[in-house]
Design a protein around this motif. Structure first.
Motif, PDB file in Angstrom:
ATOM      1  N   ALA A 267       0.821  -1.214   0.000  1.00 48.09           N
ATOM      2  CA  ALA A 267       0.000   0.000   0.000  1.00 48.09           C
ATOM      3  C   ALA A 267       0.853   1.262   0.000  1.00 48.09           C
ATOM      4  CB  ALA A 267      -0.928   0.005   1.212  1.00 48.09           C
ATOM      5  N   LEU A 268       1.940   1.274   0.756  1.00 46.94           N
ATOM      6  CA  LEU A 268       2.714   2.487   0.994  1.00 46.94           C
ATOM      7  C   LEU A 268       4.050   2.529   0.266  1.00 46.94           C
ATOM      8  CD1 LEU A 268       2.139   2.760   4.862  1.00 46.94           C
ATOM      9  CD2 LEU A 268       0.866   3.902   3.044  1.00 46.94           C
ATOM     10  N   GLY A 269       4.569   1.375  -0.119  1.00 47.46           N
ATOM     11  CA  GLY A 269       5.879   1.330  -0.745  1.00 47.46           C
ATOM     12  C   GLY A 269       5.873   1.894  -2.151  1.00 47.46           C
ATOM     13  N   THR A 270       7.036   2.341  -2.580  1.00 50.54           N
ATOM     14  CA  THR A 270       7.193   2.784  -3.962  1.00 50.54           C
ATOM     15  C   THR A 270       7.333   1.561  -4.869  1.00 50.54           C
ATOM     16  OG1 THR A 270       9.607   2.867  -3.832  1.00 50.54           O
ATOM     17  CG2 THR A 270       8.389   4.844  -3.144  1.00 50.54           C
ATOM     18  N   GLU A 271       7.233   1.803  -6.166  1.00 50.18           N
ATOM     19  CA  GLU A 271       7.445   0.706  -7.112  1.00 50.18           C
ATOM     20  C   GLU A 271       8.845   0.124  -6.944  1.00 50.18           C
ATOM     21  OE1 GLU A 271       5.662  -1.018  -9.338  1.00 50.18           O
ATOM     22  OE2 GLU A 271       3.862  -0.002  -8.590  1.00 50.18           O
ATOM     23  N   THR A 272       9.811   0.986  -6.692  1.00 49.73           N
ATOM     24  CA  THR A 272      11.183   0.515  -6.504  1.00 49.73           C
ATOM     25  C   THR A 272      11.289  -0.363  -5.270  1.00 49.73           C
ATOM     26  OG1 THR A 272      12.112   2.461  -7.591  1.00 49.73           O
ATOM     27  CG2 THR A 272      13.568   1.240  -6.110  1.00 49.73           C
ATOM     28  N   GLN A 273      10.687   0.031  -4.162  1.00 51.22           N
ATOM     29  CA  GLN A 273      10.749  -0.756  -2.935  1.00 51.22           C
ATOM     30  C   GLN A 273      10.058  -2.111  -3.105  1.00 51.22           C
ATOM     31  OE1 GLN A 273       8.994   2.283  -0.484  1.00 51.22           O
ATOM     32  NE2 GLN A 273      10.953   2.865   0.427  1.00 51.22           N
TER      33      GLN A 273
END
Length: 331
Positions: A261-267
């Motif tokens: 939900a909160l992470g970036t695409e990179t994460q």
């Protein structure tokens, strides 16, 4: 003196969720920070003392994976908190670390996303995560207020209250007062830090004074005492030298659905790449959140679309409730 984070990392592991999260932590550490050469110590509570009657021992397969990833798994016996307050593990495990050496405590539900060795910090000035909400205290309608509650604790332990305040924040606003998330914290002597942390946490638990009469201490006790301990060692709010923690280097995701939900695409990509190894995948698939959210891609297909392209709710509770309402709060 500013030092690179090459010293000692401490996290907690035990059977169940923390075993699987520890594998994610260690796998992401090795992938995102390959040049980091410090010790990664995982504290494992024994099924005795305050954990008596509970299964805490890691599985053989999980232990083997963690060891292969370079973790040192050290047992300890919890005598004060244990199953009644699992957050106390971080307090009671600190003496496992070598004394007089810099340390970084990480909650196990942390993803390493960048080179830890790039961080240079003055560990003689302890600090902790500012990625928090105003969860404690909750002043009663007719008082005491934030200031009186916090000052009463500082006074109890002989600390200077005024020097802890953020005077850019208005009086009686929760951010004026020193308050951290205990998902990470740093210091330069884990044994002395842990001794004081345990002593003061036990004191507030066993003998809360009048200003705490209306306050709920569970599950907030570790976060109530942490700022006092940090302040007592001359520390405070983290500066720019620690910006990579809760920034480009670590992500305290708390629960796996929140990562999607909160992470970036990179994460999210870093998570999935870190746990793609065959042996890791085989073991993590035994844990429902990893099996469904990561390997069956439900995190991307079901959780992420709930929030993608929309303003996130200001409070994490609202995000959790939305995920739960759709049946994907897998923890």
């Amino acid at each position: 003196m500013k030092q690179s984070v090459h010293a000692n990392i401490l996290a907690i592991t035990q059977s169940g969720r923390l075993e699987f999260e520890a594998i994610i932590l260690m796998a992401s550490l090795r992938r995102a920070s390959p040049d980091w050469c410090g010790r990664a110590i995982l504290a494992e509570p024994r099924p005795e003392g305050a954990w008596a009657g509970h299964q805490t021992t890691l599985s053989d397969a999980g232990r083997a994976i963690l060891t292969d990833l370079g973790a040192e798994i050290l047992p300890f016996t919890a005598t004060t908190f244990g199953a009644a307050y699992p957050q106390g593990n971080k307090i009671e495990a600190l003496p496992l670390l070598p004394p007089h050496e810099p340390f970084l405590f990480l909650d196990t539900d942390t993803l390493i996303t960048g080179p830890l060795d790039a961080i240079k910090a003055d560990f003689s000035r302890p600090a902790a995560s500012m990625r928090r909400e105003g969860t404690w205290p909750q002043p009663p309608l007719y008082g005491p207020g934030y200031g009186a509650i916090w000052k009463s604790i500082y006074d109890r332990f002989g600390l200077d209250f005024d020097s802890s305040l953020d005077l850019t924040q208005p009086d009686e606003h929760w951010e004026r007062y020193l308050y951290f998330n205990a998902g990470w914290f740093v210091g330069n002597d884990p044994v002395e830090f842990g001794r004081r942390y345990l002593e003061w946490a036990r004191a507030l638990r066993d003998d809360p004074h009048d200003e705490l009469a209306c306050q709920v201490m569970d599950p907030w006790l570790d976060q109530v005492v942490l700022p006092l301990v940090i302040h007592s060692f001359g520390g405070g709010r983290p500066g720019a030298d620690l910006a990579g923690l809760d920034g480009e280097i670590t992500f305290h995701y708390r629960k796996l659905p929140l990562l999607y939900a909160l992470g970036t695409e990179t994460q999210i990509a870093q998570l999935e790449e870190a746990v793609a190894d065959k042996a890791i995948r085989r073991h993590l698939r035994e844990w429902e959140p990893a099996r469904k959210l990561i390997y069956q891609r439900k995190g991307r297909e079901k959780v992420r679309p709930l929030f993608e392209g929309r303003p996130l709710p200001r409070q994490e509770r609202a995000i959790r409730n939305q995920i739960r309402a759709k049946g994907w709060w897998l923890v």
